[in-house]
Write a protein that holds these residues in place. Structure first.
Motif, PDB file in Angstrom:
ATOM      1  N   TYR A  94     -18.679 -26.074  20.942  1.00  0.00           N
ATOM      2  CA  TYR A  94     -20.082 -26.390  21.224  1.00  0.00           C
ATOM      3  C   TYR A  94     -20.613 -27.441  20.258  1.00  0.00           C
ATOM      4  N   ALA A  95     -20.323 -27.300  18.977  1.00  0.00           N
ATOM      5  CA  ALA A  95     -20.815 -28.252  17.973  1.00  0.00           C
ATOM      6  C   ALA A  95     -20.249 -29.646  18.222  1.00  0.00           C
ATOM      7  N   ILE A  96     -18.985 -29.729  18.571  1.00  0.00           N
ATOM      8  CA  ILE A  96     -18.359 -31.032  18.855  1.00  0.00           C
ATOM      9  C   ILE A  96     -18.967 -31.652  20.112  1.00  0.00           C
ATOM     10  N   TYR A  97     -19.145 -30.843  21.158  1.00  0.00           N
ATOM     11  CA  TYR A  97     -19.760 -31.347  22.384  1.00  0.00           C
ATOM     12  C   TYR A  97     -21.182 -31.843  22.107  1.00  0.00           C
ATOM     13  N   ASP A  98     -21.958 -31.052  21.394  1.00  0.00           N
ATOM     14  CA  ASP A  98     -23.353 -31.397  21.142  1.00  0.00           C
ATOM     15  C   ASP A  98     -23.486 -32.646  20.288  1.00  0.00           C
ATOM     16  N   GLU A  99     -22.622 -32.810  19.315  1.00  0.00           N
ATOM     17  CA  GLU A  99     -22.759 -33.915  18.377  1.00  0.00           C
ATOM     18  C   GLU A  99     -22.110 -35.209  18.866  1.00  0.00           C
ATOM     19  N   PHE A 100     -20.959 -35.110  19.537  1.00  0.00           N
ATOM     20  CA  PHE A 100     -20.188 -36.312  19.852  1.00  0.00           C
ATOM     21  C   PHE A 100     -20.067 -36.618  21.347  1.00  0.00           C
ATOM     22  N   ILE A 101     -19.854 -35.633  22.172  1.00  0.00           N
ATOM     23  CA  ILE A 101     -19.542 -35.874  23.584  1.00  0.00           C
ATOM     24  C   ILE A 101     -20.800 -36.069  24.425  1.00  0.00           C
ATOM     25  N   MET A 102     -21.834 -35.279  24.188  1.00  0.00           N
ATOM     26  CA  MET A 102     -23.030 -35.343  25.025  1.00  0.00           C
ATOM     27  C   MET A 102     -23.685 -36.724  24.973  1.00  0.00           C
ATOM     28  N   GLY A 103     -23.634 -37.394  23.837  1.00  0.00           N
ATOM     29  CA  GLY A 103     -24.237 -38.718  23.713  1.00  0.00           C
ATOM     30  C   GLY A 103     -23.530 -39.790  24.506  1.00  0.00           C
ATOM     31  N   THR A 104     -22.263 -39.568  24.862  1.00  0.00           N
ATOM     32  CA  THR A 104     -21.509 -40.582  25.594  1.00  0.00           C
ATOM     33  C   THR A 104     -21.522 -40.360  27.106  1.00  0.00           C
ATOM     34  N   LYS A 105     -21.992 -39.223  27.557  1.00  0.00           N
ATOM     35  CA  LYS A 105     -22.007 -38.939  28.991  1.00  0.00           C
ATOM     36  C   LYS A 105     -23.235 -39.558  29.661  1.00  0.00           C
ATOM     37  N   ASN A 106     -23.120 -39.884  30.933  1.00  0.00           N
ATOM     38  CA  ASN A 106     -24.213 -40.384  31.786  1.00  0.00           C
ATOM     39  C   ASN A 106     -24.853 -41.668  31.264  1.00  0.00           C
ATOM     40  N   GLY A 107     -24.059 -42.568  30.748  1.00  0.00           N
ATOM     41  CA  GLY A 107     -24.572 -43.874  30.342  1.00  0.00           C
ATOM     42  C   GLY A 107     -24.982 -43.914  28.884  1.00  0.00           C
ATOM     43  N   GLU A 108     -25.528 -45.073  28.509  1.00  0.00           N
ATOM     44  CA  GLU A 108     -25.924 -45.265  27.117  1.00  0.00           C
ATOM     45  C   GLU A 108     -27.206 -44.499  26.817  1.00  0.00           C
ATOM     46  N   THR A 109     -27.355 -44.101  25.575  1.00  0.00           N
ATOM     47  CA  THR A 109     -28.550 -43.386  25.143  1.00  0.00           C
ATOM     48  C   THR A 109     -29.653 -44.397  24.848  1.00  0.00           C
ATOM     49  N   ARG A 110     -30.766 -44.275  25.571  1.00  0.00           N
ATOM     50  CA  ARG A 110     -31.887 -45.197  25.381  1.00  0.00           C
ATOM     51  C   ARG A 110     -32.837 -44.722  24.299  1.00  0.00           C
ATOM     52  N   LEU A 111     -32.923 -43.412  24.115  1.00  0.00           N
ATOM     53  CA  LEU A 111     -33.812 -42.856  23.101  1.00  0.00           C
ATOM     54  C   LEU A 111     -33.271 -41.501  22.674  1.00  0.00           C
ATOM     55  N   ARG A 112     -33.288 -41.271  21.372  1.00  0.00           N
ATOM     56  CA  ARG A 112     -32.862 -39.986  20.811  1.00  0.00           C
ATOM     57  C   ARG A 112     -34.031 -39.437  20.016  1.00  0.00           C
ATOM     58  N   VAL A 113     -34.464 -38.224  20.370  1.00  0.00           N
ATOM     59  CA  VAL A 113     -35.628 -37.611  19.738  1.00  0.00           C
ATOM     60  C   VAL A 113     -35.209 -36.273  19.152  1.00  0.00           C
ATOM     61  N   ASN A 114     -35.474 -36.087  17.862  1.00  0.00           N
ATOM     62  CA  ASN A 114     -35.219 -34.791  17.237  1.00  0.00           C
ATOM     63  C   ASN A 114     -36.334 -33.825  17.600  1.00  0.00           C
ATOM     64  N   LEU A 115     -35.944 -32.611  17.946  1.00  0.00           N
ATOM     65  CA  LEU A 115     -36.903 -31.577  18.311  1.00  0.00           C
ATOM     66  C   LEU A 115     -37.095 -30.621  17.138  1.00  0.00           C
ATOM     67  N   ARG A 116     -38.151 -29.830  17.210  1.00  0.00           N
ATOM     68  CA  ARG A 116     -38.430 -28.866  16.166  1.00  0.00           C
ATOM     69  C   ARG A 116     -37.398 -27.741  16.180  1.00  0.00           C
ATOM     70  N   ARG A 117     -36.988 -27.342  14.997  1.00  0.00           N
ATOM     71  CA  ARG A 117     -36.073 -26.202  14.898  1.00  0.00           C
ATOM     72  C   ARG A 117     -36.849 -24.919  15.148  1.00  0.00           C
ATOM     73  N   ARG A 118     -36.159 -23.972  15.752  1.00  0.00           N
ATOM     74  CA  ARG A 118     -36.791 -22.694  16.053  1.00  0.00           C
ATOM     75  C   ARG A 118     -35.860 -21.567  15.652  1.00  0.00           C
ATOM     76  N   ASN A 119     -36.402 -20.387  15.527  1.00  0.00           N
ATOM     77  CA  ASN A 119     -35.651 -19.158  15.278  1.00  0.00           C
ATOM     78  C   ASN A 119     -34.862 -19.190  13.970  1.00  0.00           C
ATOM     79  N   LYS A 120     -35.459 -19.682  12.907  1.00  0.00           N
ATOM     80  CA  LYS A 120     -34.778 -19.667  11.621  1.00  0.00           C
ATOM     81  C   LYS A 120     -34.555 -18.237  11.140  1.00  0.00           C
ATOM     82  N   LEU A 121     -35.496 -17.358  11.418  1.00  0.00           N
ATOM     83  CA  LEU A 121     -35.364 -15.976  10.977  1.00  0.00           C
ATOM     84  C   LEU A 121     -34.164 -15.312  11.637  1.00  0.00           C
ATOM     85  N   ASP A 122     -33.947 -15.563  12.917  1.00  0.00           N
ATOM     86  CA  ASP A 122     -32.787 -15.001  13.607  1.00  0.00           C
ATOM     87  C   ASP A 122     -31.489 -15.481  12.976  1.00  0.00           C
TER      88      ASP A 122
END
Length: 152
Positions: free
Chosen positions: A18-46
């Motif tokens: 999952y970590a490899i897919y999320d970090e490296f593979i997902m960005g290369t699928k379905n064309g070039e990335t036009r915008l990358r936006v970091n989202l807020r982290r959630r569930n730190k307590l969990d």
């Protein structure tokens, strides 16, 4: 190797995949990335609770004279959980035909409406559900808006 070790190794492999897919593979699928936006982290307590439970399991395994392989697997699982929870940022990737949100590709034509709440949460209304997008920086909302206007 016991059944516990096999299950721990299986979880480690799945989380690494999952970590490899999320970090490296997902960005290369379905064309070039036009915008990358970091989202807020959630569930730190969990995440803290999960890592704490792994530490308790490790402590119990050491004091019960468990195998060293189990110790290493518990440490590895804890490190991967720490990476996924506190180092990696959840992100939203905008592509030419759609965007990735929560590791799911959503095409732009599925969006019925787009609203901004008072507390800075962007709401995409799809056919059957709403996506609540909490960006890390408020400037990203303007960049998303400009990109969405270009695609319309």
């Amino acid at each position: 190797m016991s059944v516990t070790d096999i299950v721990l190794a299986l979880f480690i492999l799945l989380l690494l995949a999952y970590a490899i897919y999320d970090e490296f593979i997902m960005g290369t699928k379905n064309g070039e990335t036009r915008l990358r936006v970091n989202l807020r982290r959630r569930n730190k307590l969990d995440s803290i609770i999960f890592i704490g439970l792994l530490a308790i399991l490790l402590y119990n395994n050491i004091h019960a004279n468990g195998t060293a392989v189990t110790n290493y697997l518990l440490i590895g699982l804890g490190l991967i959980a720490f990476y996924l929870s506190f180092i990696r940022w959840p992100k939203m990737l905008f592509k030419p035909q759609g965007f990735y949100f929560a590791n799911t590709f959503i095409t732009y034509d599925r969006i019925r409406s787009m609203n901004l709440s008072e507390d800075g949460v962007l709401v995409f209304e799809l056919e059957q559900k709403k996506l609540l997008i909490r960006v890390n920086e408020l400037d990203d909302l303007e960049r998303i808006y400009k990109l969405m206007v270009e695609n319309q």
